[in-house]
Design a protein around this motif. Structure first.
Motif, PDB file in Angstrom:
ATOM      1  N   ARG A  90       0.837  -1.194   0.000  1.00 23.89           N
ATOM      2  CA  ARG A  90       0.000   0.000   0.000  1.00 23.89           C
ATOM      3  C   ARG A  90       0.878   1.252   0.000  1.00 23.89           C
ATOM      4  N   ARG A  93      -0.914   8.713  -0.251  1.00 22.21           N
ATOM      5  CA  ARG A  93      -0.595   9.919  -1.011  1.00 22.21           C
ATOM      6  C   ARG A  93      -1.728  10.919  -0.793  1.00 22.21           C
ATOM      7  N   GLU A  95      -4.460  13.321  -1.876  1.00 23.80           N
ATOM      8  CA  GLU A  95      -5.287  13.445  -3.074  1.00 23.80           C
ATOM      9  C   GLU A  95      -6.218  14.637  -2.943  1.00 23.80           C
ATOM     10  N   ASP A 106      -5.067  12.541   2.857  1.00 23.15           N
ATOM     11  CA  ASP A 106      -4.206  11.395   2.607  1.00 23.15           C
ATOM     12  C   ASP A 106      -5.082  10.174   2.373  1.00 23.15           C
ATOM     13  N   GLU A 108      -5.011   5.983   1.294  1.00 18.43           N
ATOM     14  CA  GLU A 108      -4.205   4.778   1.142  1.00 18.43           C
ATOM     15  C   GLU A 108      -4.795   3.919   0.039  1.00 18.43           C
ATOM     16  N   ARG A 109      -3.939   3.513  -0.897  1.00 16.01           N
ATOM     17  CA  ARG A 109      -4.345   2.695  -2.037  1.00 16.01           C
ATOM     18  C   ARG A 109      -3.226   1.693  -2.342  1.00 16.01           C
ATOM     19  N   THR A 135      -1.724   6.173  -8.370  1.00 16.87           N
ATOM     20  CA  THR A 135      -2.765   6.848  -7.580  1.00 16.87           C
ATOM     21  C   THR A 135      -3.780   7.515  -8.492  1.00 16.87           C
ATOM     22  N   CYS A 136      -3.286   8.232  -9.488  1.00 16.04           N
ATOM     23  CA  CYS A 136      -4.160   8.961 -10.404  1.00 16.04           C
ATOM     24  C   CYS A 136      -5.067   7.998 -11.173  1.00 16.04           C
ATOM     25  N   GLN A 138      -6.104   5.016 -10.271  1.00 20.47           N
ATOM     26  CA  GLN A 138      -7.113   4.481  -9.349  1.00 20.47           C
ATOM     27  C   GLN A 138      -8.173   5.524  -9.008  1.00 20.47           C
ATOM     28  N   HIS A 139      -7.741   6.748  -8.777  1.00 21.97           N
ATOM     29  CA  HIS A 139      -8.663   7.846  -8.440  1.00 21.97           C
ATOM     30  C   HIS A 139      -9.662   8.074  -9.581  1.00 21.97           C
ATOM     31  N   PHE A 149     -12.711  10.130  -3.803  1.00 21.63           N
ATOM     32  CA  PHE A 149     -11.612   9.859  -2.874  1.00 21.63           C
ATOM     33  C   PHE A 149     -12.060   9.979  -1.425  1.00 21.63           C
TER      34      PHE A 149
END
Length: 177
Positions: A90, A93, A95, A106, A108-109, A135-136, A138-139, A149
């Motif tokens: 994991r 970051r 977002e 923050d 968690e992903r 991250t981007c 997944q978002h 998010f």
């Protein structure tokens, strides 16, 4: 970039942001290509690093993003993206979201993901990503499923963030009168 390309970005709590987007179909091609151009222009102007079609009122599984440096843009357009694999490792970051401007938390992903999608020319592609790109991806793919998010943080943090955002929006609308 001309202003007529810029699309309005829907803000929380628009119901479109909570709906599951439909897959892009074969017949959507020309429309999707034009929409992707407008979404990229909108994303850059905002400024942001990712934008999903539902955020501009289009319930289609279409994402644009660019996590490259401003002086060397590397736009990526993903049609019908899907996460094929995600690491057990994991990463946390900070977002934010263009549909909740000014709000950050923050999240968690999975640290790494593998995503399959179609390019605008119809070709099938896969991308493996880590760090900011993971991250981007997944978002933005979350947006296609009606997930924001804020759904990935604690209820306490989510309520505080949304309350703050709605208060700021109320103040902005009063000032605009």
């Amino acid at each position: 970039m001309t202003e007529d390309l810029i699309l309005p970005i829907l803000l929380h709590p628009s119901p479109v942001l909570r709906a599951k987007a439909r897959p892009v179909a074969e017949g959507d091609g020309p429309r999707v290509s034009a929409l992707a151009d407008r979404m990229l222009a909108t994303m850059y102007k905002a400024p942001g690093i990712g934008l999903a079609a539902p955020q501009v009122g289009e319930a289609l599984r279409l994402v644009v993003l660019d996590v490259a440096k401003e002086d060397a843009p590397q736009p990526l357009v993903l049609v019908n993206p899907e996460i094929l694999a995600a690491s057990e490792e994991r990463a946390v970051r900070e977002e934010g979201c263009l549909s909740l401007p000014g709000q950050y938390a923050d999240v968690e992903r999975p640290a790494r993901v593998k995503v399959r999608y179609r390019a605008l020319d119809g070709s099938r592609r896969e991308i493996e990503a880590d760090d900011l790109l993971a991250t981007c991806l997944q978002h933005e793919i979350d947006h296609l499923d009606g997930v924001m998010f804020t759904d990935r943080i604690s209820p306490l943090k989510r309520n505080m963030l949304i309350k703050k955002f709605l208060k700021e929006q109320k103040l902005k609308s009063r000032e605009a009168m």
